[in-house]
Design an enzyme around this catalytic site. Sequence first.
Site, short mmCIF file in Angstrom:
data_model
loop_
_atom_site.label_atom_id
_atom_site.label_comp_id
_atom_site.label_asym_id
_atom_site.label_seq_id
_atom_site.Cartn_x
_atom_site.Cartn_y
_atom_site.Cartn_z
N TYR A 143 -79.99 -3.04 -49.29
CA TYR A 143 -79.57 -2.54 -47.97
C TYR A 143 -79.51 -3.72 -47.02
CZ TYR A 143 -79.69 -0.04 -43.48
OH TYR A 143 -79.42 0.43 -42.22
N ASP A 238 -80.70 -12.27 -47.43
CA ASP A 238 -81.11 -11.33 -46.40
C ASP A 238 -82.63 -11.19 -46.45
OD1 ASP A 238 -81.62 -9.31 -44.65
OD2 ASP A 238 -80.24 -7.86 -45.54
N LYS A 266 -87.35 -7.67 -38.45
CA LYS A 266 -88.66 -7.08 -38.72
C LYS A 266 -89.83 -7.96 -38.25
CE LYS A 266 -86.93 -3.58 -41.76
NZ LYS A 266 -85.77 -3.68 -42.64
C1 LIG Z 1 -84.30 -3.39 -42.33
C2 LIG Z 1 -83.30 -4.22 -43.01
C3 LIG Z 1 -82.05 -4.52 -42.44
C4 LIG Z 1 -81.58 -3.87 -41.15
O1 LIG Z 1 -82.36 -4.22 -40.07
P1 LIG Z 1 -82.32 -3.28 -38.75
O2 LIG Z 1 -83.16 -4.02 -37.78
O3 LIG Z 1 -82.87 -1.96 -39.18
O4 LIG Z 1 -80.90 -3.18 -38.34
C5 LIG Z 1 -81.22 -5.41 -43.08
N1 LIG Z 1 -81.57 -5.97 -44.23
C6 LIG Z 1 -82.74 -5.70 -44.84
C7 LIG Z 1 -83.09 -6.37 -46.12
C8 LIG Z 1 -83.64 -4.80 -44.26
O5 LIG Z 1 -84.78 -4.51 -44.89
#
Ligand SMILES: *Cc1c(COP(=O)(O)O)cnc(C)c1O
Length: 427
Positions: A143, A238, A266
């Site tokens: 994701y 990511d 995060k």
């Molecule tokens: C949480 C997450 C996102 C999205 O971040 P948001 O702040 O919720 O938009 C993108 N990539 C990864 C790997 C994530 O865990």
Amino acid sequence: MTTHNQQLFTDSQKLIPGGVNSPVRAFRSVGGTPLFFQRGLGAYVWDADGKKYTDYVGSWGPMIVGHCHPDVVKAVQDAAAQGLGFGAPTASELEMAELLCKLLPSLEMVRLVSSGTEATMTAIRLARGFTGRARIIKFEGCYHGHSDGLLVKAGSGALTFGQPSSSGVPAEIAALTTVLAYNDASGLEKCFAEMGHEIAAVIVEPVAGNMNLITPKREFLDALRKLCTQHGAVLILDEVMTGFRVSLQGAQGYYGIKPDLVTLGKVMGGGLPAAAFGGRRDIMQCLAPLGAVYQAGTLSGNPVAVAAGLTTLKLVQAPGFYEYLAQRARQLTEGLTIAARKHGIAFCAQSVGGMFGLYFSKTLPTSYDEVMSCDKAAFNRFFHAMLDEGVYLAPSAFEAGFVSAAHTEADIAATVAAADKIFSGWR
Ligand SMILES: *Cc1c(COP(=O)(O)O)cnc(C)c1O
């Protein structure tokens, strides 16, 4: 009797679609009424009915030093008292940029944004602008936020065009994304052999944490780096979840893999909306106002969010911080595994740094398909039983869990004891 949680959920559903502002919060996967939280402190959270839980979600990762760490609260209060935002540069943004570039050597330049979705969306635009190519590669089960080009699932054949995984995403946009199997180095090799000259970027979670938890195979990580370099594609790690979560140097330091671009979020926001993307200077210089790739944000680098993030990133640099975090995560996964096996339940678990995965399965899954074949009904039953015992796990069998530095050995032992009790009456 209707509880406060139930009443709030009933009322919220009248005004907020599904009663929530982000779908997984609705408990659709596990069933039942979602918890509305009132406050948190350290490793604990309290719901609207005043019930206390040991928290293994941590706001989906950011609360790595625990809820309401006094240093973070004070930094936020101090920053707020100086002005909530200016829409103009502030010194704390420079401090954040310096710290991020120091901690993650792959960052030569960095830009702050407000969410992980913004970071990945922009990293992809930047990779396309830099390479002059359109196609991107992602992996099934990873994701990367909810931008159009990333809400895509695999087409029917391995290398056919991607299909939208959400209504509202035009097929034409999804078709620019190729979706491959995670951990499948030969699939990646085949894809590059066929369309390497078209590929702008490969985006990947270096530890997949949005399909439960899947660790990367060495050969997969090596193939990512080698093939992107060979074909002039941009490798985007990511690390929105793994950054400052699996180690101080993120997954890139943990596994020794050098990305071209990195996305963060995060933990680096310390619980407030701060995120970032950065990497190679030659790529980052393509961004406006230096270059032709446009990106902007009214709240980017917001001083209150940056204060929370900076203070959190100072705390995680304490000696032994990640050793402690990894120990607690291991104590949890090993304790749960022993408890389940003792009662003959097909269960396993693993952790990487401060994140963990729990699987109702005999063996550790290494792919999306294997994760999907875990016993979801067993997880849902376990989730609700643990909730009754005052343990808050992620409300889905397909999400990773998180520990914080505020979780003590005794907290984890109590969680394991609760699970042992549940498993002993499992049949
Ligand atoms: C949480 C997450 C996102 C999205 O971040 P948001 O702040 O919720 O938009 C993108 N990539 C990864 C790997 C994530 O865990």
